[in-house]
Design a protein around this motif. Structure first.
Motif, PDB file in Angstrom:
ATOM      1  N   GLN A  52       0.815  -1.210   0.000  1.00 63.48           N
ATOM      2  CA  GLN A  52       0.000   0.000   0.000  1.00 63.48           C
ATOM      3  C   GLN A  52       0.850   1.263   0.000  1.00 63.48           C
ATOM      4  O   GLN A  52       0.370   2.324  -0.368  1.00 63.48           O
ATOM      5  CB  GLN A  52      -0.926  -0.007   1.212  1.00 63.48           C
ATOM      6  N   ASN A  55       1.687   2.619  -3.945  1.00 64.24           N
ATOM      7  CA  ASN A  55       0.854   3.484  -4.785  1.00 64.24           C
ATOM      8  C   ASN A  55       0.224   4.613  -3.988  1.00 64.24           C
ATOM      9  O   ASN A  55      -0.758   5.205  -4.403  1.00 64.24           O
ATOM     10  CB  ASN A  55      -0.201   2.674  -5.547  1.00 64.24           C
ATOM     11  N   LEU A  57      -1.436   4.666  -1.200  1.00 68.10           N
ATOM     12  CA  LEU A  57      -2.615   4.449  -0.351  1.00 68.10           C
ATOM     13  C   LEU A  57      -2.253   4.666   1.106  1.00 68.10           C
ATOM     14  O   LEU A  57      -3.062   5.125   1.894  1.00 68.10           O
ATOM     15  CB  LEU A  57      -3.135   3.023  -0.529  1.00 68.10           C
ATOM     16  N   CYS A 113      -1.693   6.168  -8.924  1.00 73.69           N
ATOM     17  CA  CYS A 113      -2.355   4.866  -8.804  1.00 73.69           C
ATOM     18  C   CYS A 113      -2.537   4.215 -10.177  1.00 73.69           C
ATOM     19  O   CYS A 113      -2.782   3.011 -10.259  1.00 73.69           O
ATOM     20  CB  CYS A 113      -3.674   4.978  -8.051  1.00 73.69           C
ATOM     21  N   PHE A 114      -2.426   5.002 -11.248  1.00 70.10           N
ATOM     22  CA  PHE A 114      -2.500   4.382 -12.584  1.00 70.10           C
ATOM     23  C   PHE A 114      -1.141   3.842 -13.012  1.00 70.10           C
ATOM     24  O   PHE A 114      -1.054   2.899 -13.780  1.00 70.10           O
ATOM     25  CB  PHE A 114      -3.016   5.382 -13.622  1.00 70.10           C
ATOM     26  N   LEU A 118      -2.410  -1.708  -8.317  1.00 70.54           N
ATOM     27  CA  LEU A 118      -2.438  -2.603  -7.157  1.00 70.54           C
ATOM     28  C   LEU A 118      -3.632  -3.544  -7.256  1.00 70.54           C
ATOM     29  O   LEU A 118      -4.775  -3.103  -7.318  1.00 70.54           O
ATOM     30  CB  LEU A 118      -2.518  -1.763  -5.877  1.00 70.54           C
ATOM     31  N   MET A 120      -5.553  -6.079  -5.170  1.00 76.53           N
ATOM     32  CA  MET A 120      -5.639  -6.480  -3.770  1.00 76.53           C
ATOM     33  C   MET A 120      -5.971  -7.961  -3.645  1.00 76.53           C
ATOM     34  O   MET A 120      -6.339  -8.604  -4.620  1.00 76.53           O
ATOM     35  CB  MET A 120      -6.734  -5.677  -3.065  1.00 76.53           C
ATOM     36  N   PHE A 138     -13.666   0.982 -15.584  1.00 78.91           N
ATOM     37  CA  PHE A 138     -13.724   1.940 -14.472  1.00 78.91           C
ATOM     38  C   PHE A 138     -12.388   2.668 -14.277  1.00 78.91           C
ATOM     39  O   PHE A 138     -12.350   3.896 -14.200  1.00 78.91           O
ATOM     40  CB  PHE A 138     -14.130   1.209 -13.185  1.00 78.91           C
ATOM     41  N   GLY A 139     -11.305   1.903 -14.241  1.00 81.21           N
ATOM     42  CA  GLY A 139      -9.987   2.516 -14.063  1.00 81.21           C
ATOM     43  C   GLY A 139      -9.630   3.458 -15.203  1.00 81.21           C
ATOM     44  O   GLY A 139      -9.357   4.643 -14.984  1.00 81.21           O
ATOM     45  N   ASN A 142     -11.517   6.620 -15.106  1.00 87.14           N
ATOM     46  CA  ASN A 142     -11.010   7.539 -14.079  1.00 87.14           C
ATOM     47  C   ASN A 142      -9.736   8.236 -14.525  1.00 87.14           C
ATOM     48  O   ASN A 142      -9.401   9.308 -14.026  1.00 87.14           O
ATOM     49  CB  ASN A 142     -10.749   6.787 -12.781  1.00 87.14           C
ATOM     50  N   MET A 191      -5.344  -0.248 -17.079  1.00 91.30           N
ATOM     51  CA  MET A 191      -4.722   1.048 -16.805  1.00 91.30           C
ATOM     52  C   MET A 191      -3.271   1.058 -17.276  1.00 91.30           C
ATOM     53  O   MET A 191      -2.596   2.067 -17.174  1.00 91.30           O
ATOM     54  CB  MET A 191      -4.783   1.353 -15.299  1.00 91.30           C
TER      55      MET A 191
END
Lengths: 322, 274, 289
Positions: A52, A55, A57, A113-114, A118, A120, A138-139, A142, A191
């Motif tokens: 985490q 990226n 998080l 994050c792109f 990650l 999970m 979705f990615g 975004n 992504m």
């Protein structure tokens, strides 16, 4: 230069409370570019925290996370002086340069994050859209991509993970467990991350599903040259698919290096309670029984090759270790 | 997230922690009645002293006790303002020509109201939330309300639901965090944008959360059936509650306190509520 | 000869689809006998029907056709009343995959007590059963803990204790190790074997881990709703092609022996499922080559 460099990373959960817990303690670690690196360790050794951090998080309590040499958590003050020297800001007034730099930093943060994708653990729980297509999209959506580009990427990712195009219009909730897992993976691959981080990608899958997921990931790595990190408990899978291995223990790095090198300390690894591959234990058991097989056996192929060579030797010939 | 314990239960060892939770519910009700019995200065003084005694006996740090009062600060200020400005009486304190009229009676009323609210909150949090775990509270409620079963109110089922809800709060909150992280990793943004955009951004969290919660509910129901669950009928219990002598003594003391307040109310001193 | 504990004949089950019109057969006729005290592993890939099979055995799902007898009770003949169902479920316990979704109470010992409480076991005996069950799985010191703070392996051991407290004759483990880390998996497997060996409990372990199956007395392989093969682990693991066709594999040590044999090296012996067995066989062959 290492793709990712963790510098004196310390991470503490719930600091200054009775529940304080050190998840990573002074970890310094470089991840080679274009390689598959496996991260092994017990539950609670700090593996998930480390992922985490990569990226953004989670932010380290202390230390820096460098991606291509740039600290992903740098603040405006950290970069202002250094960046103002750069050509693109040199002509601007101080105020304009400040604004420009702020914008750049915000953009870096947004795209982080792109760039570092990650996946999970049990990622199928993140599916939410009406159709598989929309969920994979979705990615990319975004990221702010154009419709055509999104479509191209979704199809590419679906093909990559072996999802039939007919599935794209179905609801992700009607799929089997293995298919859902692949949809979730496709959602990240779409992504096109430079760094792909996977937390126990094969957890709960049957042998065929495991193999499928790992092979897809390896293919992705080979085709795109991206850097891949895999967290797994399974040393058997690590031995088969990874170039480098990092062993974490009690919030610290116990070992780090190429797979063969790390696995050659197999007895130390088994002392830490990690599950060493069964075939390695077979080799150890054979040595106990007087068969001069090498200690460095990590895959079934290693073992059969070494044993074939041993069996083909003349009985009275010199019994060299193979 | 892992460190958070739900409810406000504060682990310590005090008379209240050791008391039977049913007795504590009864005590809380009696105390609430007592606060409404108070009518004059003497009885309110007695109430205040009793509340301080409760705080000391509970062995809960004052800092934590005060925290429970923070949410009601607004109510306290609001009611006292209304009492101060809306009470008419015989002793006007502000000059005649002022638009706002404050009377002595208003101030007394406001003081009494504040004392009543604060004592109410302090006592219920001491008896119920701080010294009793939510589970034993649910358990005690089921026992206390069990006579209602006779008029077909499903007391056991409600208690069971409450226990399960309490059991799953930590699990689901961890899950929420995981899903949020997973969607953030795909670039979801929950913190900026218009209200509508933010509401829409919740869909990627809520849908998986509901799906998973329903799955869990379904699996849990199956698991409960496998363990021969068939409602409250014919069930026994591992930990049966037992009243102890001290529980009765505490209840008697509080009843005595109420009677005492009633007598104090009859003494004419300074001011009494109308 | 005594009758088997579980007896199925041509057992079938179909899922109705959402409209209730079409049917998806999940089990297409399984006939097996499982004796009291046996340790049986059921192997199969995801969606092979192995979990459906497990769920039929204590009537979470009702068979569409075929015969199912458990502990001398025919469950596919006539109506089953609630009492019979309770009796069945008391005898045949079940531990599921997700440890979080089978613990009911907020305190470990109260969760263990949940089953016997439902059976109406009197309080004194209840206390004894709970303590004994926690002792058996080695979780006594956690009696007052909250389940959500335990590790996955510990949670599963609590779930197992919850079954033991009902004193079942048989426990079915429906992929109970799938979500655990290697340490937790070891904990649970050791507990399973101990229950079988020391307490004489009949065990069915539904799994897709080959190494787990190797510990059983007998292995059933289910593929596409049919019983593909069954036998001792040694017998089952010697047919690699068959297992591969069912989306499974053989343990690594068996694979080495089979590979060597295919390569023309004579390795004598049957004991292919265990690591020690494989090592002995290869060492013997090496010494006498």
């Amino acid at each position: 230069m290492d793709k990712i460099y963790l510098e004196n990373i310390r991470y503490v959960y719930s600091p200054d409370t009775p529940f304080e817990q050190v998840a990573l303690d002074d970890v310094t670690l470089g991840i080679r570019k274009g390689c598959i690196t496996g991260i092994i360790g017990h539950t609670g050794s700090g593996k998930s925290t480390m992922m985490q951090l990569l990226n953004g998080l989670a932010k380290p309590t202390d230390g820096r996370v460098l991606l291509d040499g740039f600290d992903i958590n740098s603040t405006f003050d950290d970069v202002f002086d250094a960046w103002r020297e750069r050509e693109e800001y040199a002509k601007l007034s101080k105020r304009a340069a400040k604004k420009e730099i702020r914008g750049q930093l915000a953009e870096l943060r947004r795209t982080l994050c792109f760039r570092v994708g990650l996946v999970m653990q049990y990622p199928e729980y993140q599916l939410f859209e009406e159709t598989v297509y929309k969920d994979i999209a979705f990615g990319p959506a975004n990221m702010g991509l154009e419709e055509d580009e999104i479509r191209a990427r979704v199809l590419e990712a679906a093909a990559f993970t072996g999802l039939d195009e007919a599935l794209l219009d179905q609801s992700p909730f009607d799929l089997s467990g293995g298919q859902k897992r692949r949809v979730a993976l496709a959602g990240i691959l779409a992504m096109r991350p430079e760094v792909l981080v996977l937390d126990e990608p094969a957890a709960g899958l049957d042998p065929r599903g495991r193999k499928m997921i790992f092979e897809r990931v390896c293919d992705y790595q080979r085709n795109t040259g991206s850097t891949v990190l895999i967290v797994s408990h399974s040393m058997e899978d690590m031995a088969r698919y990874c170039d480098d291995v990092v062993v974490l223990k009690d919030a610290k790095v116990l070992m780090h290096g190429e797979m063969n090198e790390v696995f050659s300390h197999i007895s130390e690894l088994s002392d830490t309670g990690l599950d060493i591959p069964q075939v390695t234990r077979l080799a150890l058991a054979l040595r106990e029984r007087g068969v001069p097989i090498s200690e460095n056996i990590y895959t079934v192929e290693d073992a059969t090759k070494a044993l074939r060579a041993l069996f083909s030797q003349q009985k009275d010939g010199k019994e060299a270790s193979v | 997230m892992k460190g958070i314990s739900f409810g406000q239960y504060y682990p310590a060892s005090s008379v209240f922690h050791r008391m039977d939770p049913r007795a504590k519910i009864i005590l809380a009700v009696l105390y609430i009645v007592s606060t409404f019995l108070c009518k004059n200065v003497l009885s309110f003084a007695a109430l205040t002293i009793s509340a301080l005694l409760l705080v000391i006996l509970s062995r809960i740090p004052l800092r934590i006790m005060l925290r429970s009062l923070r949410p009601i600060l607004f109510i306290v200020v609001f009611t006292s303002a209304i009492n101060i400005f809306a009470t008419r009486g015989a002793h006007r304190l502000t000059p005649e020509h002022w638009w706002l009229a404050i009377y002595e009676e208003g101030l007394w009323n406001a003081l009494f109201m504040v004392l009543r609210i604060v004592c109410l909150i302090l006592s219920t949090s001491i008896f119920l939330t701080y010294t009793t775990t939510p589970v034993s509270l649910a358990n005690a409620l089921e026992r206390l309300l069990s006579p209602l079963k006779r008029i077909k109110i499903p007391v056991h089922d409600f208690a069971m639901m409450m226990t399960i809800a309490l059991r799953f709060i930590p699990t689901l909150s961890e899950e929420t965090e995981k899903i949020m992280n997973a969607q953030k990793a795909r670039g979801a943004n929950f913190t900026t944008g218009s209200l509508f955009a933010r509401a829409k951004a919740l869909i990627p969290i809520l849908v998986p959360l509901f799906v998973s919660a329903f799955n869990r509910a379904f699996e849990l129901a199956t698991a409960m059936e496998c363990r021969c669950y068939h409602g409250g009928e014919g069930r026994t219990q591992l930990n049966v509650l037992h009243y102890r002598a001290s529980d009765f003594v505490a209840i008697l003391l509080l009843v005595g306190f109420g009677v005492g307040l009633w007598f104090l109310n009859r003494v004419d001193f300074l001011y009494r509520l109308g | 000869m005594t009758q088997p504990f579980i007896h199925t004949e041509n057992l079938c089950f179909s899922y109705k689809d959402s409209e209730g019109a079409g049917e998806h057969p999940a089990l297409k006729g399984i006939s097996v006998d499982i004796n009291a005290g046996e340790y049986v592993a059921v192997l199969g890939h995801n969606g092979s029907g192995k979990s459906t099979f497990a769920k039929l055995l204590n009537l979470i799902l009702e068979p569409s056709s075929g015969v199912l007898c458990i502990n001398g009770m025919n469950l596919t003949e006539g109506e089953i009343d609630d009492e019979q169902l309770m009796e069945l479920r008391r005898n045949v316990g079940m531990v599921f995959q997700n440890p979080d979704n089978q613990l009911v109470a907020t305190v470990v010992e109260e969760d263990v007590a949940f089953g016997p409480e439902n059976l109406g076991v009197p309080q004194e005996e209840l206390r004894r059963r709970v303590d004994d069950a926690l002792d058996v799985v080695g979780m006594r010191e956690y009696a007052k803990h909250e389940p959500h703070r335990l590790s996955g392996g510990q949670k599963q051991r609590v779930a197992i204790a919850g079954m033991i407290a009902m004193m079942p004759k048989c426990i079915i483990f429906d992929e109970s190790t799938a979500m655990l880390d290697p340490g937790g998996r070891r904990e649970v497997l050791d507990t399973i074997r101990m229950l079988n060996r020391e307490h004489g409990i009949t065990v069915l372990n539904i799994t897709h881990y080959m190494n787990e199956a190797a510990e059983a007395d007998r292995v059933l392989v289910i593929n596409d709703g049919l019983l593909l093969t069954q036998g001792t682990p040694n017998e089952v693991f010697s047919d690699r092609a068959l297992l591969l066709s069912a989306g499974l594999e053989v343990p690594q040590c068996s694979e080495v022996v089979l590979e060597l044999r295919e390569g023309g090296i004579a390795i004598e012996g049957e004991d292919i499922a265990s690591l020690q067995g494989c090592a002995d066989m290869i060492a013997r062959a090496y010494a006498t080559r």
